[in-house]
Motif scaffolding. Sequence first.
Motif, short mmCIF file in Angstrom:
data_model
loop_
_atom_site.label_atom_id
_atom_site.label_comp_id
_atom_site.label_asym_id
_atom_site.label_seq_id
_atom_site.Cartn_x
_atom_site.Cartn_y
_atom_site.Cartn_z
N SER A 279 0.76 -1.15 -0.06
CA SER A 279 -0.06 -0.04 0.04
C SER A 279 0.80 1.14 0.13
N LEU A 280 1.94 1.16 0.53
CA LEU A 280 2.89 2.34 0.82
C LEU A 280 3.40 2.68 -0.61
N PHE A 281 3.89 1.63 -1.52
CA PHE A 281 4.12 1.97 -2.84
C PHE A 281 3.13 2.23 -3.91
N LEU A 282 2.15 1.71 -3.61
CA LEU A 282 0.92 2.06 -4.48
C LEU A 282 0.39 3.61 -4.09
N LEU A 283 -0.10 3.65 -3.12
CA LEU A 283 -0.57 4.96 -2.27
C LEU A 283 0.20 6.24 -2.79
N THR A 284 1.57 6.02 -2.23
CA THR A 284 2.39 7.06 -2.45
C THR A 284 2.47 7.63 -3.74
N ARG A 285 2.55 6.61 -4.69
CA ARG A 285 2.67 7.05 -6.12
C ARG A 285 1.49 7.81 -6.54
N LEU A 304 -0.38 1.85 -11.27
CA LEU A 304 -0.41 0.46 -11.55
C LEU A 304 0.78 0.19 -12.40
N ARG A 305 1.08 1.05 -13.61
CA ARG A 305 2.21 0.94 -14.38
C ARG A 305 3.57 0.96 -13.62
N GLU A 306 3.64 1.60 -12.84
CA GLU A 306 5.09 1.89 -12.18
C GLU A 306 5.04 1.10 -10.96
N SER A 307 4.22 1.48 -9.70
CA SER A 307 4.46 0.91 -8.51
C SER A 307 3.99 -0.63 -8.55
N GLY A 308 2.69 -0.52 -9.30
CA GLY A 308 2.29 -2.30 -9.59
C GLY A 308 3.07 -2.87 -10.18
N HIS A 309 4.06 -2.71 -10.87
CA HIS A 309 5.02 -3.35 -11.44
C HIS A 309 6.18 -3.87 -10.42
N VAL A 310 6.25 -2.90 -9.45
CA VAL A 310 7.31 -3.08 -8.48
C VAL A 310 6.56 -4.26 -7.54
N VAL A 311 5.38 -4.02 -7.21
CA VAL A 311 4.67 -4.81 -6.14
C VAL A 311 4.50 -6.16 -6.77
N VAL A 313 6.56 -7.76 -9.18
CA VAL A 313 7.88 -8.44 -9.42
C VAL A 313 8.46 -8.78 -7.93
N SER A 314 8.28 -7.88 -6.98
CA SER A 314 8.73 -8.21 -5.53
C SER A 314 7.89 -9.28 -4.83
N GLY A 315 6.74 -9.43 -4.97
CA GLY A 315 5.75 -10.26 -4.31
C GLY A 315 6.23 -11.57 -5.28
N THR A 316 6.35 -11.64 -6.57
CA THR A 316 6.76 -12.95 -7.04
C THR A 316 7.83 -13.68 -6.87
N VAL A 317 8.98 -12.74 -6.48
CA VAL A 317 10.28 -13.26 -5.95
C VAL A 317 10.06 -13.84 -4.64
N LEU A 318 9.27 -13.22 -3.71
CA LEU A 318 9.14 -13.75 -2.59
C LEU A 318 8.42 -15.26 -2.59
N VAL A 319 7.47 -15.06 -3.37
CA VAL A 319 6.62 -16.23 -3.54
C VAL A 319 7.51 -17.43 -4.25
N ILE A 320 8.35 -17.21 -4.95
CA ILE A 320 9.39 -18.47 -5.46
C ILE A 320 10.13 -18.70 -4.46
N ALA A 349 -2.67 -9.86 -5.18
CA ALA A 349 -3.74 -9.92 -5.78
C ALA A 349 -4.63 -8.80 -5.14
N THR A 350 -4.89 -8.71 -3.79
CA THR A 350 -5.73 -7.87 -3.20
C THR A 350 -5.11 -6.46 -3.45
N ASN A 351 -3.81 -5.91 -3.19
CA ASN A 351 -3.48 -4.68 -3.41
C ASN A 351 -3.55 -4.27 -5.04
#
Length: 386
Positions: A279-285, A304-311, A313-320, A349-351
């Motif tokens: 939420s910090l990433f998305l709402l700040t942007r 969504l294009r900028e911060s959503g991309h970070v979220v 990628v970051s989440g996918t790495v953590l899931v893996i 998914a929710t964010n």
Amino acid sequence: MKVLDGLCDFMLRHPRKVLLLWLAASIVAACFAMKLVDSCRFQFDPIPNTPSFTAQERFGQDFPTSVYSDVEIVLIRCQEKCESVADESFAQQAVDALSKQCQAMAARAPDSIVNWTDHLEFSRSAAARMPGAESPFLSPSKQTMLFELTWQVKPGEQTATMAMLEELQKLVNDLNSQGGDSMDVSLTGSLALFTETLSATKNDIEARDGLILPWALLVLLFRIRSWRLLLIPGFCLAITIATSFSLFLPFAYYRVVNISPFCPTAMLFLALALSIDYSLFLLTRFVEEIEAGQTTQKAIRVMLRESGHVVSVSGTVLVICYLGVLFFPSDSIRTVGFGAAISIFMCIATNLTITPCAIAAFPQFFTPKAGASPFACCRGALCCLC
């Protein structure tokens, strides 16, 4: 990027439908979420191809009625100095009540109750009449006496056994109340400690969020400067916890995996940390784009294009990374990794869906005014509280 752009187009066209879908899913999930805690396993098998695993297999083959044995102990103790607890009439009445309870449980579940014994029964046995024999159920000070119950906690019958333990605990509590200030009656054992761990886990889930969440939201508040936008991370967190617990429940219910009692707590704190972080990433942007003069829809697209991309990628790495824990040989570690991966996926998914849809569905409520004072959010929050 194209996936996020396509997702953004769809959500901007149907924001309220997406929110209603999440709301319906969360209501259904909330009905089953807390059952995940009750599905945690009491016993775990040893790691395959180890000496203990081989010994456990042989033990199960040669002594099938003992492989899942568990011993629970009731302590009957003099609170005030007494000559011998065994001579106290209350102690004898307590043993009689415990024996009747065990007889009733054995009648209902003969395969579960193995044996029960105590000092009074031992004192009537032949072993007690041997020279120098001392009772293993009476302390050297003679102030404490034990009542010992042995039963089977089979994987498929854990819930029924825990229900019987609850009956036993209720009786122990009643006896302890009857003992007053002179006598103390308490229950201990592996299964009793396990049920207390589950109870503590539920308290963590219900209480720790209320303790930690306000401080995390306060940090987010000073960054985004809008108390209304703080509602969105709260919704995301609640839906993440409910849906991730419910998604994990079938794997526990059908014993696909053996869930550790620490797994729900790990899932809870991951959901809390990542919901605030994303939420910090998305709402700040989003706030930055609004302050730069962009329209609400344009700000959502950039968010969504900028911060959503970070979220994503970051989440996918953590899931893996957490799915990699599934290759560990220990069940207790594997389940934490699997549960964490589900929580992180639901956070993503929710964010990435609820945040833009909530703003798009109610733009006048959630869109902050450009150039608002950094302390305007505090005044708004205080007015709301008053």
